[in-house]
Scaffold this motif. Structure first.
Motif, PDB file in Angstrom:
ATOM      1  N   ALA A 109      22.417 -59.473 -44.474  1.00 36.23           N
ATOM      2  CA  ALA A 109      23.198 -60.715 -44.396  1.00 36.23           C
ATOM      3  C   ALA A 109      22.655 -61.610 -43.280  1.00 36.23           C
TER       4      ALA A 109
ATOM      5  N   GLY B 137      29.978 -62.873 -46.632  1.00 35.59           N
ATOM      6  CA  GLY B 137      29.869 -61.436 -46.383  1.00 35.59           C
ATOM      7  C   GLY B 137      31.241 -60.787 -46.408  1.00 35.59           C
TER       8      GLY B 137
ATOM      9  N   PRO C 273      17.449 -53.102 -41.396  1.00 34.57           N
ATOM     10  CA  PRO C 273      17.588 -54.552 -41.268  1.00 34.57           C
ATOM     11  C   PRO C 273      19.003 -54.973 -41.658  1.00 34.57           C
ATOM     12  N   ASP C 274      19.540 -55.984 -40.995  1.00 30.19           N
ATOM     13  CA  ASP C 274      20.829 -56.557 -41.393  1.00 30.19           C
ATOM     14  C   ASP C 274      20.504 -57.619 -42.446  1.00 30.19           C
TER      15      ASP C 274
ATOM     16  N   VAL D 200      25.938 -51.465 -46.659  1.00 30.45           N
ATOM     17  CA  VAL D 200      24.563 -51.091 -46.302  1.00 30.45           C
ATOM     18  C   VAL D 200      24.593 -50.083 -45.148  1.00 30.45           C
ATOM     19  N   ALA D 201      23.791 -49.027 -45.263  1.00 26.20           N
ATOM     20  CA  ALA D 201      23.721 -48.056 -44.163  1.00 26.20           C
ATOM     21  C   ALA D 201      23.111 -48.738 -42.946  1.00 26.20           C
TER      22      ALA D 201
HETATM   23  O1  C5P Z   1      28.015 -55.628 -39.549  1.00 25.94           O
HETATM   24  P1  C5P Z   1      28.708 -55.106 -40.740  1.00 25.94           P
HETATM   25  O2  C5P Z   1      27.945 -54.001 -41.432  1.00 25.94           O
HETATM   26  O3  C5P Z   1      30.122 -54.725 -40.579  1.00 25.94           O
HETATM   27  O4  C5P Z   1      28.732 -56.381 -41.724  1.00 25.94           O
HETATM   28  C1  C5P Z   1      29.224 -56.321 -43.027  1.00 25.94           C
HETATM   29  C2  C5P Z   1      28.597 -57.409 -43.847  1.00 25.94           C
HETATM   30  O5  C5P Z   1      27.193 -57.501 -43.613  1.00 25.94           O
HETATM   31  C3  C5P Z   1      28.722 -57.127 -45.316  1.00 25.94           C
HETATM   32  O6  C5P Z   1      28.747 -58.367 -45.976  1.00 25.94           O
HETATM   33  C4  C5P Z   1      27.458 -56.353 -45.624  1.00 25.94           C
HETATM   34  O7  C5P Z   1      27.102 -56.435 -46.997  1.00 25.94           O
HETATM   35  C5  C5P Z   1      26.456 -57.032 -44.733  1.00 25.94           C
HETATM   36  N1  C5P Z   1      25.392 -56.156 -44.238  1.00 25.94           N
HETATM   37  C6  C5P Z   1      24.094 -56.344 -44.657  1.00 25.94           C
HETATM   38  N2  C5P Z   1      23.093 -55.555 -44.139  1.00 25.94           N
HETATM   39  C7  C5P Z   1      23.346 -54.600 -43.238  1.00 25.94           C
HETATM   40  C8  C5P Z   1      24.666 -54.389 -42.806  1.00 25.94           C
HETATM   41  C9  C5P Z   1      25.670 -55.185 -43.324  1.00 25.94           C
HETATM   42  O8  C5P Z   1      23.853 -57.214 -45.485  1.00 25.94           O
HETATM   43  N3  C5P Z   1      22.376 -53.854 -42.779  1.00 25.94           N
END
Ligand code: C5P
Length: 397
Positions: free
Chosen positions: A306, A321, A303-304, A276-277
């Motif tokens: 995960a 993840g 948004p994150d 995800v960007a």
């Molecule tokens: O924090 P980071 O991007 O390294 O984390 C990677 C994990 O979090 C992956 O499982 C990715 O699919 C998920 N992720 C997410 N949404 C985001 C960023 C990462 O679901 N915006």
């Protein structure tokens, strides 16, 4: 794999019933014992004489044989079967199966069957697309039945589209695949995010990344082949998936986040595999940005996904993840696992040759909630998917 298997073949009133004779022949050639149950309208399309000549058994259609009063026990038949296939399955039979309208021998047998049931729909494209048919198919899936999706092509109506009963060879291949794999995840709903996200700058430009989606797609295929009902939420990629996987295409992180949240409440296992960007342009320009010297694009965090699901997670849900790292790999992965409230994290490092983006291979370490680690050698992404699915199965148990 089909040798000695007791198979009920249910035939209903569709023009595709002519293919049922060939399907019967193929099943018998594979060594299966086939009992045909046909609906009254099925008999309008193919004669029981043809079918019983192929199976060597009388075709069952009525509850009683009229002249002798002999009763045909749908209960005994249902218990005899190792599998029941309904091919072709009309919209009407699918609706009756979904609602339990037991007005013929085929439906009573279906309701009595303890074995896995496979449904191969056949109908006109608009009938197939109709929300009523689609909802009924979803209901059958929720009962644990397997839908062998129809193919697209020329239809008896003269129209072209999705609705042709899958070819007999492919139905047999589907069954063989089913019987070779243990259906460890039958009845489980799995959601997977895969691929990159694209964050639009203007109508022609976006911020994206190198993710091909291969790893997420391989995991989706593996879960599906072990009986899970899989929803794949996919960013823009150039690969396809099996028809038994529900694929939802998205473009941006916000879209992926919205769809993921919608699906998550109805999910047992969620694997966040998408790259995800992290940022998206603050403003979208609806016209193409012209070149005029230096350009600054202000970015805002996405948004994150995960972490959002981590907050919503219930006791009985598994959330996993991925961590793609370049340095301090294990420490970074562990901190993401904690921050996002994951049950495990799959670590892959760009420092490993042949791993991550674009390769058909990957090398991973799975880190569990309490810090326990399992490291795997460099393998094909299909094999890595098997390891991840097996790890998930152990957690589930
Ligand atoms: O924090 P980071 O991007 O390294 O984390 C990677 C994990 O979090 C992956 O499982 C990715 O699919 C998920 N992720 C997410 N949404 C985001 C960023 C990462 O679901 N915006």
């Amino acid at each position: 794999m089909l040798r000695g298997k007791h198979i009920i073949l249910g035939i209903t009133g569709s023009i595709a019933a002519y293919k049922a004779a060939y399907l019967t022949r193929l099943l018998i050639k594979k060594g299966a014992e086939v009992q045909i149950v046909i609906t009254p309208s099925g008999k309008e399309f193919i004669t029981p004489v043809t079918l019983s000549a192929l199976t060597g058994k009388p075709v069952v259609s009525e509850f009683f044989t009229a002249n002798t009063g002999e009763w045909h026990s749908h209960v005994d038949l249902g218990l005899w079967a190792d599998a029941m296939i309904i091919a072709p399955a009309t919209a009407s039979t699918i609706a009756k199966m979904a609602t339990g309208v037991a007005d013929n021998m085929l439906i009573t047998t279906y309701l009595s069957a303890k074995a896995p049931v496979f449904v191969a729909p056949a109908m006109d494209l608009d009938m197939y697309k109709h929300p009523s048919t689609q909802n009924n198919l979803k209901t059958l899936q929720s009962y644990g039945n397997y839908i062998i999706e129809p193919a697209s092509g020329f239809l008896a109506s003269g129209l072209e589209g999705k609705g042709r009963m899958e070819e007999p060879e492919n139905i047999v291949a589907y069954l063989e695949n089913f019987f070779t794999k243990e259906q460890k995840f039958a009845g489980k709903k799995v959601m997977i995010t895969a691929g990159p996200t694209y964050e639009k700058i203007d109508p022609v430009r976006f911020i994206g990344n190198n993710s091909t989606g291969k790893m997420g797609y391989a995991i989706a295929e593996e879960f599906a082949s072990q009986g899970a009902e899989v929803t794949l939420i996919s960013g823009p990629v150039n690969i396809s998936c099996s028809s038994n996987i529900k694929r939802i295409d998205v473009v941006s992180a916000k879209e992926m986040c919205r769809v993921s949240q919608e699906e998550f409440s109805n999910t047992d296992i969620a694997i966040m595999c998408a790259a995800v960007a992290d940022y998206a342009p603050k403003e979208y320009s609806s016209t193409k940005i012209k070149r005029t010297g230096d350009l600054t694009i202000e970015l805002v965090p996405n948004p994150d996904i995960a972490a959002t699901l981590g907050k919503l997670k219930k006791e009985n849900q598994i959330l996993a993840g991925f961590a793609l790292e370049t340095n301090d790999e294990e420490a970074n992965a562990q901190s993401k696992l904690d921050k996002k409230n994951l049950d495990y994290i799959v670590l892959n490092s760009l420092a490993d040759k042949g791993a991550c983006f674009g390769y058909d291979t990957n090398k991973v370490t799975i880190i569990g909630k309490s810090g326990e680690k399992e490291s795997y050698p460099l393998k094909s992404k299909g094999e890595v998917a098997k390891d991840i699915v097996e790890y998930t199965y152990k957690l589930l148990k």
